[in-house]
Design an enzyme around this catalytic site. Structure first.
Site, PDB file in Angstrom:
ATOM      1  N   LYS A  78      76.821  24.738  10.475  1.00 32.73           N
ATOM      2  CA  LYS A  78      77.950  25.319   9.665  1.00 32.73           C
ATOM      3  C   LYS A  78      77.621  24.773   8.284  1.00 32.73           C
ATOM      4  O   LYS A  78      78.171  25.322   7.124  1.00 32.73           O
ATOM      5  CB  LYS A  78      79.345  25.013  10.150  1.00 32.73           C
ATOM      6  CG  LYS A  78      79.600  23.381   9.959  1.00 32.73           C
ATOM      7  CD  LYS A  78      81.034  23.432  10.699  1.00 32.73           C
ATOM      8  CE  LYS A  78      81.720  21.922  10.771  1.00 32.73           C
ATOM      9  NZ  LYS A  78      81.779  21.428   9.591  1.00 32.73           N
ATOM     10  N   ASP A  79      76.878  23.786   8.012  1.00 29.83           N
ATOM     11  CA  ASP A  79      76.913  23.345   6.615  1.00 29.83           C
ATOM     12  C   ASP A  79      75.600  23.869   5.766  1.00 29.83           C
ATOM     13  O   ASP A  79      75.356  23.592   4.608  1.00 29.83           O
ATOM     14  CB  ASP A  79      76.270  21.656   6.771  1.00 29.83           C
ATOM     15  CG  ASP A  79      77.594  20.843   7.206  1.00 29.83           C
ATOM     16  OD1 ASP A  79      78.728  21.379   7.120  1.00 29.83           O
ATOM     17  OD2 ASP A  79      77.279  19.836   7.669  1.00 29.83           O
ATOM     18  N   ARG A 126      89.265  27.453   5.003  1.00 27.03           N
ATOM     19  CA  ARG A 126      89.129  28.474   6.238  1.00 27.03           C
ATOM     20  C   ARG A 126      90.473  27.728   7.101  1.00 27.03           C
ATOM     21  O   ARG A 126      91.002  28.629   7.524  1.00 27.03           O
ATOM     22  CB  ARG A 126      87.979  28.250   6.921  1.00 27.03           C
ATOM     23  CG  ARG A 126      87.996  29.099   8.258  1.00 27.03           C
ATOM     24  CD  ARG A 126      86.858  28.765   9.179  1.00 27.03           C
ATOM     25  NE  ARG A 126      86.550  27.490   9.299  1.00 27.03           N
ATOM     26  CZ  ARG A 126      87.065  26.678  10.385  1.00 27.03           C
ATOM     27  NH1 ARG A 126      87.981  27.253  11.078  1.00 27.03           N
ATOM     28  NH2 ARG A 126      87.121  25.244  10.735  1.00 27.03           N
ATOM     29  N   ARG A 127      90.492  26.687   7.482  1.00 28.50           N
ATOM     30  CA  ARG A 127      91.482  26.066   8.239  1.00 28.50           C
ATOM     31  C   ARG A 127      92.862  26.359   7.576  1.00 28.50           C
ATOM     32  O   ARG A 127      93.684  26.522   8.013  1.00 28.50           O
ATOM     33  CB  ARG A 127      91.165  24.581   8.700  1.00 28.50           C
ATOM     34  CG  ARG A 127      90.057  24.502   9.516  1.00 28.50           C
ATOM     35  CD  ARG A 127      89.889  22.902  10.090  1.00 28.50           C
ATOM     36  NE  ARG A 127      88.678  22.902  10.821  1.00 28.50           N
ATOM     37  CZ  ARG A 127      87.874  21.957  10.476  1.00 28.50           C
ATOM     38  NH1 ARG A 127      87.785  21.326   9.506  1.00 28.50           N
ATOM     39  NH2 ARG A 127      86.723  21.957  11.484  1.00 28.50           N
ATOM     40  N   ARG A 144      89.101  14.609   3.130  1.00 29.33           N
ATOM     41  CA  ARG A 144      87.679  14.379   3.082  1.00 29.33           C
ATOM     42  C   ARG A 144      87.615  13.119   4.031  1.00 29.33           C
ATOM     43  O   ARG A 144      88.490  12.308   4.238  1.00 29.33           O
ATOM     44  CB  ARG A 144      87.178  14.291   1.949  1.00 29.33           C
ATOM     45  CG  ARG A 144      86.803  15.382   0.963  1.00 29.33           C
ATOM     46  CD  ARG A 144      85.726  16.534   1.596  1.00 29.33           C
ATOM     47  NE  ARG A 144      84.584  15.709   1.948  1.00 29.33           N
ATOM     48  CZ  ARG A 144      83.551  15.396   0.912  1.00 29.33           C
ATOM     49  NH1 ARG A 144      83.808  15.610  -0.229  1.00 29.33           N
ATOM     50  NH2 ARG A 144      82.610  14.755   1.275  1.00 29.33           N
ATOM     51  N   ARG A 150      89.398  10.201   8.775  1.00 33.15           N
ATOM     52  CA  ARG A 150      90.589  11.194   9.228  1.00 33.15           C
ATOM     53  C   ARG A 150      91.770  10.763  10.211  1.00 33.15           C
ATOM     54  O   ARG A 150      92.754  10.978   9.888  1.00 33.15           O
ATOM     55  CB  ARG A 150      89.891  12.502   9.465  1.00 33.15           C
ATOM     56  CG  ARG A 150      88.927  13.109   8.420  1.00 33.15           C
ATOM     57  CD  ARG A 150      88.060  14.451   8.909  1.00 33.15           C
ATOM     58  NE  ARG A 150      87.173  14.743   7.833  1.00 33.15           N
ATOM     59  CZ  ARG A 150      86.965  15.897   7.542  1.00 33.15           C
ATOM     60  NH1 ARG A 150      87.376  17.050   8.207  1.00 33.15           N
ATOM     61  NH2 ARG A 150      85.952  16.193   6.703  1.00 33.15           N
ATOM     62  N   CYS A 237      79.552  28.273   2.094  1.00 35.98           N
ATOM     63  CA  CYS A 237      79.855  27.427   3.345  1.00 35.98           C
ATOM     64  C   CYS A 237      81.502  27.153   3.144  1.00 35.98           C
ATOM     65  O   CYS A 237      81.963  26.730   4.348  1.00 35.98           O
ATOM     66  CB  CYS A 237      79.153  26.386   3.479  1.00 35.98           C
ATOM     67  SG  CYS A 237      77.398  26.799   3.936  1.00 35.98           S
TER      68      CYS A 237
END
Length: 307
Positions: A78-79, A126-127, A144, A150, A237
């Site tokens: 996905k990156d 997106r989230r 981040r 996190r 992305c």
């Protein structure tokens, strides 16, 4: 022969790269060694959209590959930017682990159980778009850092929950820390989420042949459709685009289903559409669905945060 496998230095990156290297050694008998590469995305704590999007995690590994410092580069798929990289080939896409997003919340809660006003962290537009669209009254805040950073913000009470990729938790052996796995039909993952990409130099046919042993046809078809959609939307992305494709059996004939989302990080408006077609035409399916979304106004949503 010893294959030098390039990886980012984070715990997740080295874990998933080591898994690729071990599997490659099992299948081919070649020796492998990990080579850690520092990337701009790891050194810079600012939001990704401020300094080039998620491609910043990829460029240093690709430079090391082209310079001959490593023979293989392993990325979270996905990156990877959708534009081709000169001199580099995507030699293998191993079987996808889990495309879903995971919630890690205080007190074992799910998103729906969090009280209004709860602070939920994510670094993904997106989230943010899809979480805000759920109408739960939560506050989505920027985030981040690596997995430990996190999750630590939930443990210390700074945040009530974080949302991150389930695949990362699975590869780290920490999926039990998730308090909820989000239905991908409700919160669509990033294009390519849960899949890995194994790149090598385009002229290195020997290494490409070895890596081909890792390739999974169904996963490659699915992520090709997802990335075709992303490219056709001309979205980066880090744009608020979700896509999930899967190969399904239709009366004995494999078909590829693609579902996609484009939204505003504020939660409205949004576009959700789906398409299906031959598993042999993943690029065409992605292009056709993107055209439908653009006809519905997706371009204005993509431009909200696209780099």
């Amino acid at each position: 022969m010893t294959l030098r496998v390039g990886t980012r230095a984070s715990a997740l990156a080295t874990t998933q790269s080591a898994q690729v290297a071990e599997r490659l050694a099992e299948l081919t008998g070649v020796e492998t060694e990990l080579v850690t590469i520092s990337t701009e995305g790891d050194r810079n704590s600012r939001p990704l959209t401020d300094f080039g999007g998620q491609g910043v995690f990829v460029s240093a590994l690709r430079d090391a590959l082209l310079e001959g410092a490593v023979d293989v580069a392993v990325h979270s798929l996905k990156d990877i930017p959708t534009a081709p990289a000169e001199g580099i080939t995507l030699a293998a896409v191993p079987s996808r682990v889990d495309p879903r997003d995971a919630v890690v919340a205080r007190d074992g809660l799910t998103l729906g159980e969090l009280p209004p006003g709860s602070r939920v962290g994510t670094g993904s537009p997106r989230r943010a778009a899809q979480l805000n669209a759920l109408g739960l009254g939560i506050e989505v805040v920027g985030l981040r850092g690596n997995v430990d950073t996190r999750l630590g913000k939930v443990r210390n009470g700074e945040l009530d929950a974080v949302v991150l990729a389930a695949a990362g938790l699975r590869r780290l052996g920490r999926i039990e820390e998730a308090t909820e796995l989000l239905d991908p039909l409700q919160v669509l993952p990033a294009p390519g989420q849960g899949a890995l990409a194994c790149e090598c130099r385009a002229d290195d046919t020997e290494v490409a042949g070895l890596l081909a042993r890792l390739d999974d046809d169904a996963t490659r078809a699915a992520v090709t459709a997802e990335r075709s959609l992303l490219a056709s939307l001309e979205a980066g992305c880090s744009a608020p685009v979700g896509a999930w494709a899967e190969v399904v059996d239709d009366d004995g004939t494999p078909q590829l289903w693609l579902r996609a989302f484009v939204g505003d990080p504020s939660g409205a408006p949004s576009i959700r559409l789906s398409a299906t077609g031959s598993v042999q035409d993943p690029v065409g399916i992605g292009e056709r669905l993107a055209a439908e979304m653009l006809a519905e106004g997706a371009d204005s949503l993509v431009r909200v945060v696209a780099p």
